[in-house]
Design an enzyme around this catalytic site. Structure first.
Site, PDB file in Angstrom:
ATOM      1  NE  ARG A   4     -81.428  10.173 -20.351  1.00  0.00           N
ATOM      2  CZ  ARG A   4     -80.962  11.310 -20.853  1.00  0.00           C
ATOM      3  NH1 ARG A   4     -81.181  11.614 -22.126  1.00  0.00           N
ATOM      4  NH2 ARG A   4     -80.284  12.155 -20.084  1.00  0.00           N
ATOM      5  CG  HIS A  51     -79.034   3.638 -17.628  1.00  0.00           C
ATOM      6  ND1 HIS A  51     -79.593   4.694 -18.319  1.00  0.00           N
ATOM      7  CD2 HIS A  51     -78.085   4.185 -16.818  1.00  0.00           C
ATOM      8  CE1 HIS A  51     -79.025   5.823 -17.929  1.00  0.00           C
ATOM      9  NE2 HIS A  51     -78.096   5.542 -17.027  1.00  0.00           N
ATOM     10  NE  ARG A  60     -77.724   7.894 -20.352  1.00  0.00           N
ATOM     11  CZ  ARG A  60     -77.669   9.022 -21.062  1.00  0.00           C
ATOM     12  NH1 ARG A  60     -77.612   8.958 -22.381  1.00  0.00           N
ATOM     13  NH2 ARG A  60     -77.654  10.196 -20.465  1.00  0.00           N
ATOM     14  CG  HIS A  97     -74.874  13.510 -18.357  1.00  0.00           C
ATOM     15  ND1 HIS A  97     -73.674  12.877 -18.091  1.00  0.00           N
ATOM     16  CD2 HIS A  97     -75.811  12.519 -18.421  1.00  0.00           C
ATOM     17  CE1 HIS A  97     -73.878  11.571 -18.012  1.00  0.00           C
ATOM     18  NE2 HIS A  97     -75.159  11.340 -18.196  1.00  0.00           N
ATOM     19  CE1 TYR A 137     -70.481   6.824 -17.135  1.00  0.00           C
ATOM     20  CE2 TYR A 137     -70.656   9.116 -17.801  1.00  0.00           C
ATOM     21  CZ  TYR A 137     -71.222   7.866 -17.659  1.00  0.00           C
ATOM     22  OH  TYR A 137     -72.512   7.648 -18.031  1.00  0.00           O
TER      23      TYR A 137
END
Length: 219
Positions: free
Chosen positions: A35, A137, A140, A163, A172
């Site tokens: 991040r 972001h 990422r 996460h 994803y």
């Protein structure tokens, strides 16, 4: 973002000291999946490159630490960046910093967002794959998406991205489904444009995860 889009964005910083910093910051974001606030809080003492498998310690949400491997290309750019910005190699120094009125301090999130947006706008002029709005972001998210397409298991990606829930990482897998559905639609539209007078009932339907698994011989 696609790899081509990222490549074009990384070509935008000028060949100046500031450009070297900006380019490496984006490489670091994409190469670690950090991040933006996590990347800005990294200090030199958090980086281990004198080992067989270089890595960086990142402090995530809730002050939860994690170690992220550093790719060879990231290490190569890191070495050059350190020679320019950290010739003394002081362990407590922030990896990314700014100097205001003679005082060195951690770079701000706003500053990072500003130059990334600028390079994104410049890159879009030559590459249509670059999103209209480029922000930290996205690097990422691209890191996670590209790992998934390379075959990395979702639990591994979840750990690298910090996460808390695997459901967050599953986005994803959904991204891949959306990309394939989009490809199906493009094929259909292309066929129909070639035969405008012979429009037939649509043959493609949205592919769900089960359908994709069958297509790839996973079921």
């Amino acid at each position: 973002m696609t790899r081509d889009a990222i490549k074009v964005i990384l070509e935008q910083p000028p060949k100046t000291k500031i450009g070297i910093r900006d380019r490496f910051f984006m490489i670091f974001l994409y190469g670690t999946g950090a991040r933006v606030s996590e990347a800005l809080n990294v200090r030199l003492k958090d980086i281990e490159i004198a080992t067989k498998d270089p890595f960086v310690r990142i402090l995530g949400k809730g002050n939860k630490p994690r170690c992220v491997p550093l790719l060879d290309i990231t290490v190569e750019n890191l070495d050059y960046y350190l020679s320019v910005y950290h010739p003394n190699g002081l362990p407590e120094d922030y990896l990314f910093y700014t100097v205001i009125k003679g005082t060195k301090d951690c770079m701000s999130v706003a500053n990072a967002e500003r130059f990334i947006k600028k390079y994104g706008e410049a890159a879009r002029k030559t590459c249509s794959q670059v999103p209209e709005n480029v922000y930290p972001h996205l690097f990422r998210h691209s890191f996670g998406a590209h790992l998934y397409r390379m075959g990395f298991p979702l639990p591994v990606i979840a750990k690298l991205l910090d996460h808390e829930s695997l459901e967050t990482t599953e986005i994803y897998a959904q991204t891949d489904t959306e990309m394939i559905n989009a490809a199906f639609r493009e094929v259909e539209e292309s066929l129909q444009s070639q035969n405008p007078l012979e429009l037939k009932e649509k043959k493609w339907k949205l592919a769900d995860e089960e359908t994709l698994a069958k297509l790839y011989g996973l079921k």
